[in-house]
Design an enzyme around this catalytic site. Structure first.
Site, short mmCIF file in Angstrom:
data_model
loop_
_atom_site.label_atom_id
_atom_site.label_comp_id
_atom_site.label_asym_id
_atom_site.label_seq_id
_atom_site.Cartn_x
_atom_site.Cartn_y
_atom_site.Cartn_z
N SER A 1 6.24 2.37 -6.50
CA SER A 1 7.42 2.61 -7.34
C SER A 1 8.72 2.36 -6.58
N HIS B 1 4.26 1.35 -0.72
CA HIS B 1 5.51 1.20 -1.49
C HIS B 1 5.23 0.56 -2.84
N MET C 1 -11.62 7.32 -34.06
CA MET C 1 -11.96 7.03 -35.47
C MET C 1 -13.26 6.25 -35.59
N GLU D 1 4.44 -2.84 -13.43
CA GLU D 1 5.80 -3.23 -13.86
C GLU D 1 6.68 -1.99 -14.06
N PHE E 1 16.66 8.92 -8.48
CA PHE E 1 15.84 8.33 -7.41
C PHE E 1 16.41 8.61 -6.02
N GLY F 1 -15.85 6.87 -33.78
CA GLY F 1 -16.95 7.71 -33.31
C GLY F 1 -17.65 7.07 -32.13
N THR G 1 6.06 2.44 -13.68
CA THR G 1 5.24 3.42 -14.42
C THR G 1 6.06 4.00 -15.57
N CYS H 1 13.07 -10.51 -11.95
CA CYS H 1 11.81 -11.08 -12.49
C CYS H 1 11.11 -10.03 -13.35
N PRO I 1 0.82 -1.22 0.00
CA PRO I 1 0.00 0.00 0.00
C PRO I 1 0.86 1.27 0.00
P1 TGC Z 1 18.71 -0.01 -7.29
O1 TGC Z 1 19.64 0.39 -6.19
O2 TGC Z 1 18.75 0.69 -8.58
O3 TGC Z 1 18.86 -1.59 -7.58
C1 TGC Z 1 18.91 -2.55 -6.55
C2 TGC Z 1 19.62 -3.77 -7.13
O4 TGC Z 1 18.83 -4.32 -8.19
C3 TGC Z 1 19.58 -4.30 -9.43
N1 TGC Z 1 18.62 -3.95 -10.48
C4 TGC Z 1 18.11 -4.84 -11.34
N2 TGC Z 1 18.35 -6.15 -11.51
C5 TGC Z 1 17.65 -6.78 -12.49
N3 TGC Z 1 16.73 -6.18 -13.26
C6 TGC Z 1 16.45 -4.87 -13.09
N4 TGC Z 1 15.51 -4.29 -13.84
C7 TGC Z 1 17.16 -4.13 -12.12
N5 TGC Z 1 17.13 -2.85 -11.68
C8 TGC Z 1 18.02 -2.75 -10.69
C9 TGC Z 1 20.65 -3.27 -9.21
O5 TGC Z 1 21.75 -3.51 -10.05
C10 TGC Z 1 20.98 -3.47 -7.75
O6 TGC Z 1 21.76 -4.63 -7.64
P2 TGC Z 1 22.87 -4.78 -6.47
O7 TGC Z 1 23.63 -6.02 -6.81
O8 TGC Z 1 23.72 -3.53 -6.56
O9 TGC Z 1 22.13 -4.87 -5.19
O10 TGC Z 1 17.24 0.02 -6.66
P3 TGC Z 1 16.32 1.26 -6.25
O11 TGC Z 1 15.76 0.96 -4.90
O12 TGC Z 1 17.07 2.56 -6.43
O13 TGC Z 1 15.11 1.16 -7.29
C11 TGC Z 1 15.27 1.46 -8.60
C12 TGC Z 1 13.91 1.47 -9.32
C13 TGC Z 1 13.07 2.68 -8.93
C14 TGC Z 1 14.22 1.55 -10.79
C15 TGC Z 1 13.13 0.18 -9.00
O14 TGC Z 1 12.74 0.14 -7.69
C16 TGC Z 1 11.90 -0.01 -9.86
O15 TGC Z 1 12.01 -0.55 -10.98
N6 TGC Z 1 10.69 0.41 -9.39
C17 TGC Z 1 9.44 0.12 -10.06
C18 TGC Z 1 8.67 -0.91 -9.25
C19 TGC Z 1 7.97 -1.89 -10.12
O16 TGC Z 1 8.20 -2.03 -11.31
N7 TGC Z 1 7.08 -2.64 -9.51
C20 TGC Z 1 6.39 -3.69 -10.22
C21 TGC Z 1 5.63 -4.58 -9.27
S1 TGC Z 1 5.17 -6.12 -10.00
C22 TGC Z 1 3.98 -5.73 -11.11
O17 TGC Z 1 3.65 -4.64 -11.37
C23 TGC Z 1 3.37 -6.88 -11.77
S2 TGC Z 1 2.10 -6.52 -12.86
C24 TGC Z 1 1.88 -8.05 -13.43
C25 TGC Z 1 0.94 -8.21 -14.55
O18 TGC Z 1 -0.26 -8.29 -14.27
O19 TGC Z 1 1.42 -8.35 -15.70
P1 FAD Z 2 3.21 5.34 -6.92
O1 FAD Z 2 4.53 4.69 -6.77
O2 FAD Z 2 2.57 5.92 -5.72
O3 FAD Z 2 3.32 6.45 -8.05
C1 FAD Z 2 2.36 7.49 -8.21
C2 FAD Z 2 2.88 8.46 -9.28
O4 FAD Z 2 4.12 9.04 -8.83
C3 FAD Z 2 3.21 7.75 -10.60
O5 FAD Z 2 2.85 8.57 -11.68
C4 FAD Z 2 4.72 7.60 -10.57
O6 FAD Z 2 5.30 7.57 -11.86
C5 FAD Z 2 5.11 8.86 -9.81
N1 FAD Z 2 6.42 8.72 -9.16
C6 FAD Z 2 6.78 7.88 -8.16
N2 FAD Z 2 8.05 8.03 -7.84
C7 FAD Z 2 8.55 8.99 -8.66
C8 FAD Z 2 9.83 9.59 -8.84
N3 FAD Z 2 10.90 9.19 -8.13
N4 FAD Z 2 9.95 10.55 -9.78
C9 FAD Z 2 8.89 10.94 -10.54
N5 FAD Z 2 7.66 10.40 -10.42
C10 FAD Z 2 7.50 9.44 -9.49
N6 FAD Z 2 2.30 -5.25 -8.18
C11 FAD Z 2 2.79 -6.47 -7.80
O7 FAD Z 2 3.68 -6.55 -6.98
N7 FAD Z 2 2.28 -7.61 -8.34
C12 FAD Z 2 1.28 -7.61 -9.25
O8 FAD Z 2 0.86 -8.67 -9.74
C13 FAD Z 2 0.74 -6.34 -9.66
N8 FAD Z 2 -0.34 -6.30 -10.51
C14 FAD Z 2 -0.94 -5.08 -10.75
C15 FAD Z 2 -2.15 -5.06 -11.46
C16 FAD Z 2 -2.80 -3.84 -11.67
C17 FAD Z 2 -4.12 -3.82 -12.38
C18 FAD Z 2 -2.21 -2.64 -11.21
C19 FAD Z 2 -2.87 -1.31 -11.46
C20 FAD Z 2 -1.04 -2.66 -10.51
C21 FAD Z 2 -0.40 -3.89 -10.25
N9 FAD Z 2 0.77 -3.95 -9.46
C22 FAD Z 2 1.29 -5.17 -9.08
C23 FAD Z 2 1.28 -2.74 -8.82
C24 FAD Z 2 2.07 -1.84 -9.77
O9 FAD Z 2 3.32 -2.37 -10.03
C25 FAD Z 2 2.15 -0.47 -9.10
O10 FAD Z 2 0.87 0.11 -9.19
C26 FAD Z 2 3.18 0.43 -9.77
O11 FAD Z 2 4.49 -0.06 -9.57
C27 FAD Z 2 3.10 1.90 -9.26
O12 FAD Z 2 3.02 1.94 -7.88
P2 FAD Z 2 1.87 2.83 -7.16
O13 FAD Z 2 0.58 2.44 -7.77
O14 FAD Z 2 2.05 2.68 -5.71
O15 FAD Z 2 2.17 4.31 -7.61
#
Ligand code: TGC
Ligand code: FAD
Length: 424
Positions: free
Chosen positions: A177, A175, A377, A403, A423, A379, A405, A278, A173
């Site tokens: 991004s 955490h 397109m 995955e 970040f 309408g 934003t 992953c 809730p």
């Molecule tokens: P940072 O210090 O940059 O990295 C920590 C460690 O991780 C390594 N790393 C990666 N490794 C593999 N793949 C990547 N994409 C990687 N990015 C970073 C990095 O080298 C480091 O390794 P080490 O050995 O030095 O420890 O981490 P940070 O805390 O500063 O975060 C960076 C940031 C903001 C880019 C990262 O937190 C991020 O990508 N945030 C977005 C969160 C996100 O994508 N959440 C997705 C949740 S799951 C989901 O949405 C599923 S939807 C499923 C569906 O329905 O399809």
């Molecule tokens: P926030 O992190 O609160 O972001 C809000 C806004 O602030 C965004 O526009 C973002 O870009 C912006 N922002 C944040 N940080 C910064 C920055 N440093 N600089 C500039 N802008 C910033 N998660 C899982 O773990 N497993 C799943 O299976 C999964 N499935 C999902 C399915 C759906 C339908 C949805 C909607 C989400 C799912 N997610 C899942 C969660 C998803 O990964 C998060 O919603 C996403 O990572 C964004 O997190 P948040 O919603 O908390 O937004």
């Protein structure tokens, strides 16, 4: 186009509202069969870059979508219901864990085949692709890459076949991004750990048999573990009220003093790189998948523009409509070339997570823009469930958010090219 498949009961008149007719009409609407006329755009003959295996894989998934997804998906989305049957079907089709070796039930295929599978699934619906992404990249991949031999043997075959459905719990809730701030935690208790906390927005959660969950240990290290439905203190409430990904089940994962055996913890990974690794796999699939949604919107709008007549000519003859179509096919073609090249780099083990980020962001953005233009397109017809565009458009709002934003991926690219971290 909706084709009624049930005739009204009692031979009553078409507009009769007697009880029997009302029920029959309802059933007719529910069971309406959609004709899928999709023709895949390939403006730059990108097919020439694919081998026979790629084309066979794509054909198999395309046929599956035409036969099993297109006829039903609008109805499930309208009712906000998850079509359970697709889990077994997709297991049989082989879309779960396509790059995982076949000894564990995976496909043993390359990354282009994996991408093409996701493209075809998302052409049908982003929620269907989501189910496959979560199962393959977010659940099977960590078990394969970080799991013990026992974990691989116990879980992978059942997940590959679709006997079990999995989910992936990273987001909380407070955490999203920034998952490194997660509060979910484990405490050592001998042969097991005690898990507390909550995950939010978890795809597949309400129906998952297993969950890959990320939590901090007492030293503050992020650890991954496998939870099974039925563990005491583990619940998966459903998230209601979504206007997007309505045919995908979303929920929470709630952990209240859950006893997790230590043998369920991944032995070989610590830190945020575990879950982020992953995400790289899944983001790659999304980069291809969202292009599938874009192609479906383009193809629908193109066909409509040739058929819909206003001012005595097909609307496709007007310059403003042609501009939209020309821009759509240009963006799709650029996107196709980008993901194909990324697939080659993935196959060669050369792709970086940052390159994957760029493709995920680009494909999501162009798909969302194409869906909006395509909807215009059509309408008024564009807002109905008679066509897939509005559903794609609403789905893509989730896909551009999960995955990572759009803005997070921009910052990942920004950091990569400047060497400066926005970040921290
Ligand atoms: P940072 O210090 O940059 O990295 C920590 C460690 O991780 C390594 N790393 C990666 N490794 C593999 N793949 C990547 N994409 C990687 N990015 C970073 C990095 O080298 C480091 O390794 P080490 O050995 O030095 O420890 O981490 P940070 O805390 O500063 O975060 C960076 C940031 C903001 C880019 C990262 O937190 C991020 O990508 N945030 C977005 C969160 C996100 O994508 N959440 C997705 C949740 S799951 C989901 O949405 C599923 S939807 C499923 C569906 O329905 O399809
Ligand atoms: P926030 O992190 O609160 O972001 C809000 C806004 O602030 C965004 O526009 C973002 O870009 C912006 N922002 C944040 N940080 C910064 C920055 N440093 N600089 C500039 N802008 C910033 N998660 C899982 O773990 N497993 C799943 O299976 C999964 N499935 C999902 C399915 C759906 C339908 C949805 C909607 C989400 C799912 N997610 C899942 C969660 C998803 O990964 C998060 O919603 C996403 O990572 C964004 O997190 P948040 O919603 O908390 O937004």
């Amino acid at each position: 186009m909706l084709i009624p498949v049930i005739l009204y009961a009692n031979n009553c008149k078409l507009h009769c509202l007697c009880h029997n007719c009302k029920i029959s009409k309802l059933k007719t609407e529910r069971m309406a069969v959609k004709t899928d006329l999709f023709q895949s755009p390939d403006y730059y003959l990108i097919d020439d870059l694919l081998n026979e295996e790629h084309k066979m894989v794509r054909e198999a998934v395309r046929n599956y979508v035409k036969k099993e997804i297109s006829p039903i998906i609008e109805d499930y989305a309208q009712r906000a219901e998850f079509p359970h049957q697709i889990v077994k079907q997709m297991g049989e089709l082989g879309v779960f864990g396509p790059t995982i070796p076949s000894e564990y039930g995976g496909g043993g295929l390359d990354y282009i085949s994996y991408g093409l599978m996701m493209q075809e699934l998302e052409r049908g619906d982003s929620g269907v692709r989501s189910t496959a992404s979560v199962q393959g990249s977010l659940v099977m991949h960590p078990i394969y890459a970080y799991g013990s031999g026992e974990q691989r043997k116990k879980y992978l075959p059942k997940l590959a076949s679709g006997e079990w459905l999995g989910c992936f719990g990273l987001t909380e809730p407070d955490h999203g991004s920034n998952p490194s701030g997660m509060l979910t935690n484990i405490k050592d208790a001998g042969d097991h750990v005690i898990l507390n906390g909550a995950k939010m927005w978890i795809s597949n959660a309400p129906y998952a048999h297993v969950a890959v969950v990320w939590a901090k240990d007492e030293q503050g290290n992020i650890r991954g573990m496998i939870l099974e439905r039925g563990m005491e203190g583990f619940t998966t409430p459903t998230t209601h009220g979504k206007w997007s990904l309505r045919a995908s089940a979303t929920g929470e994962l709630v952990f209240h003093d859950v006893k997790v055996p230590k043998e369920n913890i991944f032995p070989s990974i610590k830190g945020l790189k575990g879950p982020l690794g992953c995400l790289t796999k899944a983001r790659y699939g999304i980069a291809w998948g969202t292009l599938g949604a874009a192609m479906d919107c383009y193809d629908t709008a193109l066909r409509y523009s040739k058929e819909r007549v206003q001012f005595d000519r097909p609307i496709g003859g007007f310059q403003l409509q042609q501009k939209k179509l020309a821009e759509m096919i240009t963006e799709i073609t650029k996107g196709q070339l980008l993901v194909w090249r990324l697939g080659v780099l993935m196959n060669e083990g050369k792709a970086t997570p940052q390159q994957v980020s760029m493709a995920k962001r680009n494909s999501c953005e162009i798909a969302a823009n194409i869906a909006r233009d395509a909807r215009q397109m059509l309408g008024g017809m564009g807002i109905t469930g008679e066509y897939s565009i509005m559903r794609h458009m609403m789905n893509l709002e989730s896909v551009i958010t999960y995955e990572g934003t759009h803005d997070i991926h921009l910052l990942i690219t920004g950091m990569d090219v400047t060497g400066l971290n926005a970040f921290k």
